[in-house]
Design a protein around this motif. Structure first.
Motif, PDB file in Angstrom:
ATOM      1  N   PHE A 112       0.856  -1.177   0.000  1.00  0.00           N
ATOM      2  CA  PHE A 112       0.000   0.000   0.000  1.00  0.00           C
ATOM      3  C   PHE A 112       0.898   1.235   0.000  1.00  0.00           C
ATOM      4  CE2 PHE A 112      -2.883  -3.206   1.415  1.00  0.00           C
ATOM      5  CZ  PHE A 112      -4.154  -2.789   1.034  1.00  0.00           C
ATOM      6  N   TYR A 113       0.643   2.131  -0.936  1.00  0.00           N
ATOM      7  CA  TYR A 113       1.366   3.402  -0.988  1.00  0.00           C
ATOM      8  C   TYR A 113       0.472   4.488  -0.409  1.00  0.00           C
ATOM      9  CZ  TYR A 113       4.703   1.117  -4.091  1.00  0.00           C
ATOM     10  OH  TYR A 113       5.636   0.273  -4.631  1.00  0.00           O
ATOM     11  N   ILE A 114       0.957   5.114   0.663  1.00  0.00           N
ATOM     12  CA  ILE A 114       0.191   6.142   1.361  1.00  0.00           C
ATOM     13  C   ILE A 114       0.752   7.510   1.000  1.00  0.00           C
ATOM     14  CG2 ILE A 114      -0.475   7.022   3.634  1.00  0.00           C
ATOM     15  CD1 ILE A 114      -0.009   4.101   4.657  1.00  0.00           C
ATOM     16  N   THR A 115      -0.127   8.413   0.585  1.00  0.00           N
ATOM     17  CA  THR A 115       0.284   9.777   0.258  1.00  0.00           C
ATOM     18  C   THR A 115       0.109  10.658   1.488  1.00  0.00           C
ATOM     19  OG1 THR A 115      -0.361   9.513  -2.065  1.00  0.00           O
ATOM     20  CG2 THR A 115      -0.097  11.755  -1.249  1.00  0.00           C
ATOM     21  N   LEU A 116       1.201  11.186   1.995  1.00  0.00           N
ATOM     22  CA  LEU A 116       1.182  12.015   3.192  1.00  0.00           C
ATOM     23  C   LEU A 116       0.945  13.476   2.800  1.00  0.00           C
ATOM     24  CD1 LEU A 116       4.273  10.342   4.862  1.00  0.00           C
ATOM     25  CD2 LEU A 116       1.872   9.826   5.287  1.00  0.00           C
ATOM     26  N   VAL A 117       0.107  14.161   3.569  1.00  0.00           N
ATOM     27  CA  VAL A 117      -0.291  15.526   3.225  1.00  0.00           C
ATOM     28  C   VAL A 117       0.622  16.557   3.867  1.00  0.00           C
ATOM     29  CG1 VAL A 117      -2.130  17.252   3.372  1.00  0.00           C
ATOM     30  CG2 VAL A 117      -2.685  14.842   2.871  1.00  0.00           C
ATOM     31  N   ASN A 118       0.825  16.428   5.183  1.00  0.00           N
ATOM     32  CA  ASN A 118       1.644  17.412   5.898  1.00  0.00           C
ATOM     33  C   ASN A 118       3.123  17.210   5.594  1.00  0.00           C
ATOM     34  OD1 ASN A 118      -0.641  18.519   7.006  1.00  0.00           O
ATOM     35  ND2 ASN A 118      -0.466  17.423   8.954  1.00  0.00           N
ATOM     36  N   PRO A 119       3.917  18.273   5.664  1.00  0.00           N
ATOM     37  CA  PRO A 119       5.351  18.164   5.382  1.00  0.00           C
ATOM     38  C   PRO A 119       6.036  17.147   6.296  1.00  0.00           C
ATOM     39  CG  PRO A 119       4.683  20.471   5.507  1.00  0.00           C
ATOM     40  CD  PRO A 119       3.507  19.663   5.984  1.00  0.00           C
ATOM     41  N   GLN A 120       6.960  16.391   5.729  1.00  0.00           N
ATOM     42  CA  GLN A 120       7.755  15.426   6.476  1.00  0.00           C
ATOM     43  C   GLN A 120       9.149  16.028   6.643  1.00  0.00           C
ATOM     44  OE1 GLN A 120       6.106  12.304   7.453  1.00  0.00           O
ATOM     45  NE2 GLN A 120       4.455  13.675   6.786  1.00  0.00           N
ATOM     46  N   VAL A 121       9.380  16.610   7.807  1.00  0.00           N
ATOM     47  CA  VAL A 121      10.593  17.387   8.061  1.00  0.00           C
ATOM     48  C   VAL A 121      11.654  16.488   8.685  1.00  0.00           C
ATOM     49  CG1 VAL A 121      11.558  19.381   9.265  1.00  0.00           C
ATOM     50  CG2 VAL A 121       9.183  19.454   8.412  1.00  0.00           C
ATOM     51  N   PRO A 122      12.864  16.438   8.114  1.00  0.00           N
ATOM     52  CA  PRO A 122      13.920  15.591   8.660  1.00  0.00           C
ATOM     53  C   PRO A 122      14.113  15.798  10.161  1.00  0.00           C
ATOM     54  CG  PRO A 122      14.593  16.457   6.549  1.00  0.00           C
ATOM     55  CD  PRO A 122      13.298  17.121   6.883  1.00  0.00           C
ATOM     56  N   ASP A 123      14.303  14.667  10.855  1.00  0.00           N
ATOM     57  CA  ASP A 123      14.515  14.577  12.310  1.00  0.00           C
ATOM     58  C   ASP A 123      13.231  14.681  13.115  1.00  0.00           C
ATOM     59  OD1 ASP A 123      17.277  14.173  12.041  1.00  0.00           O
ATOM     60  OD2 ASP A 123      17.666  16.333  12.042  1.00  0.00           O
ATOM     61  N   GLU A 124      12.109  14.995  12.495  1.00  0.00           N
ATOM     62  CA  GLU A 124      10.841  15.001  13.224  1.00  0.00           C
ATOM     63  C   GLU A 124      10.370  13.574  13.495  1.00  0.00           C
ATOM     64  OE1 GLU A 124       8.255  19.051  12.401  1.00  0.00           O
ATOM     65  OE2 GLU A 124       7.707  17.202  11.350  1.00  0.00           O
ATOM     66  N   ILE A 125       9.636  13.403  14.596  1.00  0.00           N
ATOM     67  CA  ILE A 125       8.981  12.137  14.916  1.00  0.00           C
ATOM     68  C   ILE A 125       7.513  12.272  14.538  1.00  0.00           C
ATOM     69  CG2 ILE A 125       8.416  10.469  16.698  1.00  0.00           C
ATOM     70  CD1 ILE A 125      11.388  10.645  16.127  1.00  0.00           C
ATOM     71  N   LYS A 126       7.043  11.374  13.696  1.00  0.00           N
ATOM     72  CA  LYS A 126       5.666  11.440  13.196  1.00  0.00           C
ATOM     73  C   LYS A 126       4.958  10.096  13.447  1.00  0.00           C
ATOM     74  CE  LYS A 126       4.405  14.407  10.629  1.00  0.00           C
ATOM     75  NZ  LYS A 126       3.610  15.629  10.860  1.00  0.00           N
ATOM     76  N   GLU A 127       3.642  10.102  13.297  1.00  0.00           N
ATOM     77  CA  GLU A 127       2.859   8.879  13.431  1.00  0.00           C
ATOM     78  C   GLU A 127       1.824   8.789  12.319  1.00  0.00           C
ATOM     79  OE1 GLU A 127       0.902   8.552  17.182  1.00  0.00           O
ATOM     80  OE2 GLU A 127       2.720   7.959  18.271  1.00  0.00           O
ATOM     81  N   VAL A 128       1.553   7.562  11.892  1.00  0.00           N
ATOM     82  CA  VAL A 128       0.373   7.267  11.083  1.00  0.00           C
ATOM     83  C   VAL A 128      -0.384   6.137  11.775  1.00  0.00           C
ATOM     84  CG1 VAL A 128       1.298   8.034   8.866  1.00  0.00           C
ATOM     85  CG2 VAL A 128       1.629   5.672   9.585  1.00  0.00           C
ATOM     86  N   ILE A 129      -1.680   6.170  11.676  1.00  0.00           N
ATOM     87  CA  ILE A 129      -2.509   5.083  12.217  1.00  0.00           C
ATOM     88  C   ILE A 129      -3.154   4.376  11.032  1.00  0.00           C
ATOM     89  CG2 ILE A 129      -4.355   4.415  13.788  1.00  0.00           C
ATOM     90  CD1 ILE A 129      -3.996   7.124  15.180  1.00  0.00           C
ATOM     91  N   VAL A 130      -2.845   3.091  10.893  1.00  0.00           N
ATOM     92  CA  VAL A 130      -3.333   2.294   9.767  1.00  0.00           C
ATOM     93  C   VAL A 130      -4.416   1.351  10.282  1.00  0.00           C
ATOM     94  CG1 VAL A 130      -2.717   0.654   7.978  1.00  0.00           C
ATOM     95  CG2 VAL A 130      -1.078   2.426   8.653  1.00  0.00           C
ATOM     96  N   TYR A 131      -5.631   1.501   9.770  1.00  0.00           N
ATOM     97  CA  TYR A 131      -6.742   0.630  10.144  1.00  0.00           C
ATOM     98  C   TYR A 131      -6.887  -0.455   9.080  1.00  0.00           C
ATOM     99  CZ  TYR A 131      -7.978   4.365  13.404  1.00  0.00           C
ATOM    100  OH  TYR A 131      -7.951   5.297  14.410  1.00  0.00           O
ATOM    101  N   TYR A 132      -7.164  -1.677   9.530  1.00  0.00           N
ATOM    102  CA  TYR A 132      -7.218  -2.780   8.570  1.00  0.00           C
ATOM    103  C   TYR A 132      -8.167  -3.867   9.050  1.00  0.00           C
ATOM    104  CZ  TYR A 132      -4.335  -5.982  11.407  1.00  0.00           C
ATOM    105  OH  TYR A 132      -3.869  -6.841  12.383  1.00  0.00           O
TER     106      TYR A 132
END
Length: 550
Positions: A112-132
């Motif tokens: 699955f290829y997910i298109t991220l909307v908000n900027p992905q800034v190097p060194d930041e910690i981010k989360e995605v929640i994948v429902y399945y």
């Protein structure tokens, strides 16, 4: 014309002229796009570093479904907006959320290829929640052809387990399904009917009863863990515990078995502290004191799930009651307890970066069996055990698989164990060898590694040029041959049937006197004051011996 008389350490019959290069004619394996997407570090994987999972699922035995979510925490390494998450059919992703926004995604087979909307800034910690959700593949022959096993115990209660090495953890939950990037820590929440228990990895954090007649078990894994090591085990379990006094202090050992097997398990699982004592001696401290050691009964033979080793060997010694070595020593211990627990050091502590290097897991762990035998029954017994395993070696394919396509090699167990046993003979110093094994587990503690890293470490620690040695056993299917002849008081010998540069020393007995020889590919002559000569090559070397007569 020479006539050959074989002295058999191991006989390898060469089939055709291609064997001059160490290769048998064989059908070339074909790989497809999905193999590459699964087996390579794609652009959609490489830009982010996995930090944390919270796998939160409901397992429904009534219809063999799993539904839930995986929260994926990651560190941005470089800016990119397309993320690869793996989940195999017939499972499907229903929704993906980041920063409160629902994201678009598209499917390409198991990816699955997910298109991220908000900027992905190097060194930041981010989360995605994948429902399945979905009905995961049913295991056909676990653990080799895995998936989810939906079975019942003798009392008719559901008895459910996951197995997915090689096949991939994405067969039942969405994740970054490549071994190079282990998650740092993980929370596993599993909701099941309230007459059942789930046992997963790490330590139990909570049990929460629900109004709908279910309960949720939450486990926390505080150490890095590979994806295939994550497991669920669901059944009518009862439990008992003990504390092992180990090298790092108190180690909690918890055992989960089907209700009817409690009495026999309390007797049979006495093998566990024996295993821990032997392996801490050889390999160093158990690598996951923080997460405890668990042995969990499963509806299949067994698997090395980290801190949640699964067991299905029928409470008997051997491998389903049989001695795989034929030496007699394999009947002295429970193969599954010893072998699968050995993987805590080689598979879970030291983990291959990709499956082509699977020999790192299986060769060292198969070798651990004879070290267990040696610890309790002596060096001679251990050597007899590992030599007995040679009858299971096929030598049809190389031990290292194809890189980048999720492909494992062949003869990873018994051949690898005998390769290591041979290397020990070359080192010829038992305490140095033990230090090397312990050093491996401290140097690469909780790391993913490549074959090159392990080779380089062994070369450095032994002080030997082992590149031809590893090329011979890992990358070639031939077994090197020590060929010799004796004429006019001259013993002539050399290595043949080998890769260029192969030149390991070998221990021999000449007319009852033990000594070391240093063959190369060229003939070496040794003058002896004798008319008759009896040559015996140490059978602990995994080689073939040929005597030629002019």
């Amino acid at each position: 014309m020479k006539k050959y008389i074989p002295f058999i350490c191991f006989i390898l019959l060469l089939a055709n002229s291609a064997n001059a290069q160490g290769l048998l004619s064989q059908k070339e394996e074909v790989f497809n796009r999905q193999d590459t997407l699964r087996g390579s570090i794609t652009k959609e994987r490489s830009w982010w570093d996995l930090k944390y999972y919270h796998l939160d699922i409901k397992v429904n035995p009534a219809d063999s479904t799993i539904i839930g979510s995986n929260t994926i925490r990651y560190k941005v390494l470089k800016s990119y907006n397309r993320m690869q998450i793996d989940l195999q059919e017939p499972m499907k992703i229903s929704k993906v959320i980041q920063d409160g926004k629902e994201l678009k995604f598209e499917r390409d087979g198991s990816v699955f290829y997910i298109t991220l909307v908000n900027p992905q800034v190097p060194d930041e910690i981010k989360e995605v929640i994948v429902y399945y959700e979905g009905k995961p593949k049913i295991a056909i022959n676990p653990p080799w052809d895995g998936g989810i096993t939906w079975s019942k115990d003798s009392n008719g209660n559901p008895f459910i387990a996951s197995t997915c090495q090689g096949l991939g953890a994405s067969i039942w939950w969405p994740n970054k399904d490549h071994m190079y990037d282990e998650v740092d820590d993980m929370l596993i929440s599993v909701n099941v009917p309230n007459n059942l228990m789930d046992v997963s990895n790490g330590r139990l954090q909570s049990i929460i009863d629900k109004k709908d007649g279910t309960r949720t078990f939450t486990w926390y894994v505080s150490n890095p863990i590979n994806n295939y090591g994550v497991n669920i085990n669901i059944g009518d379990y009862v439990t008992f515990s003990e504390v092992y006094q180990g090298e790092k202090g108190n180690l909690d050992c918890d055992y989960f078995v089907l209700r009817d097997n409690l009495a026999k398990a309390k007797i049979h699982f006495a093998e566990v502290p024996k295993m821990l004592k032997a392996f801490e001696h050889w390999f160093g401290p158990y690598p996951f004191y923080e997460d405890s050691y668990k042995l969990v009964e499963a509806p299949y033979l067994g698997m090395e799930h980290q801190s949640s080793v699964t067991y299905g060997n029928g409470y008997q010694n051997g491998y389903l009651g049989k001695d795989r070595s034929g030496s007699g020593w394999g009947a002295k211990f429970d193969y599954i307890i010893v072998h699968e627990s050995g993987h805590e050091w080689f598979a879970n502590n030291i983990t291959y970066k990709e499956i082509a290097d699977m020999w790192i897991h299986e060769s060292f762990t198969c070798y651990s069996e004879n070290l267990f035998v040696e610890y309790y029954f002596g060096k001679k017994a251990g050597a007899e055990y590992v030599r007995g395993l040679r009858k299971n070696i096929q030598n049809k394919k190389q031990m290292i698989g194809k890189y980048g396509v999720n492909h494992e090699g062949s003869d990873l167990y018994e051949k690898g164990a005998n390769m290591l046993h041979t290397l020990r003979q070359i080192v010829n110093d038992d305490e140095k060898w033990r230090g090397i094994l312990r050093g491996l587990n401290s140097t690469f503690y909780h790391q993913t590694v490549t074959t090159k890293q392990i080779e380089d470490y062994l070369i450095q620690q032994t002080g030997l040029d082992l590149k031809p040695f590893f090329n011979q056993y890992l990358r070639d299917i031939r077994i090197p041959t020590f060929e010799y002849k004796f004429k006019d008081n001259i013993l002539s010998y050399h290595w043949t049937n080998c890769v260029p540069g192969f030149a390991i020393p070998v221990k021999v007995t000449l007319n009852g006197k033990e000594q070391w020889l240093k063959p190369t590919e060229d003939w070496t002559n040794l003058y002896l004051i004798t008319k008759d000569l009896k040559v015996e090559v140490d059978k602990n070397f995994y080689i073939t011996t040929l005597k030629s007569i002019e």
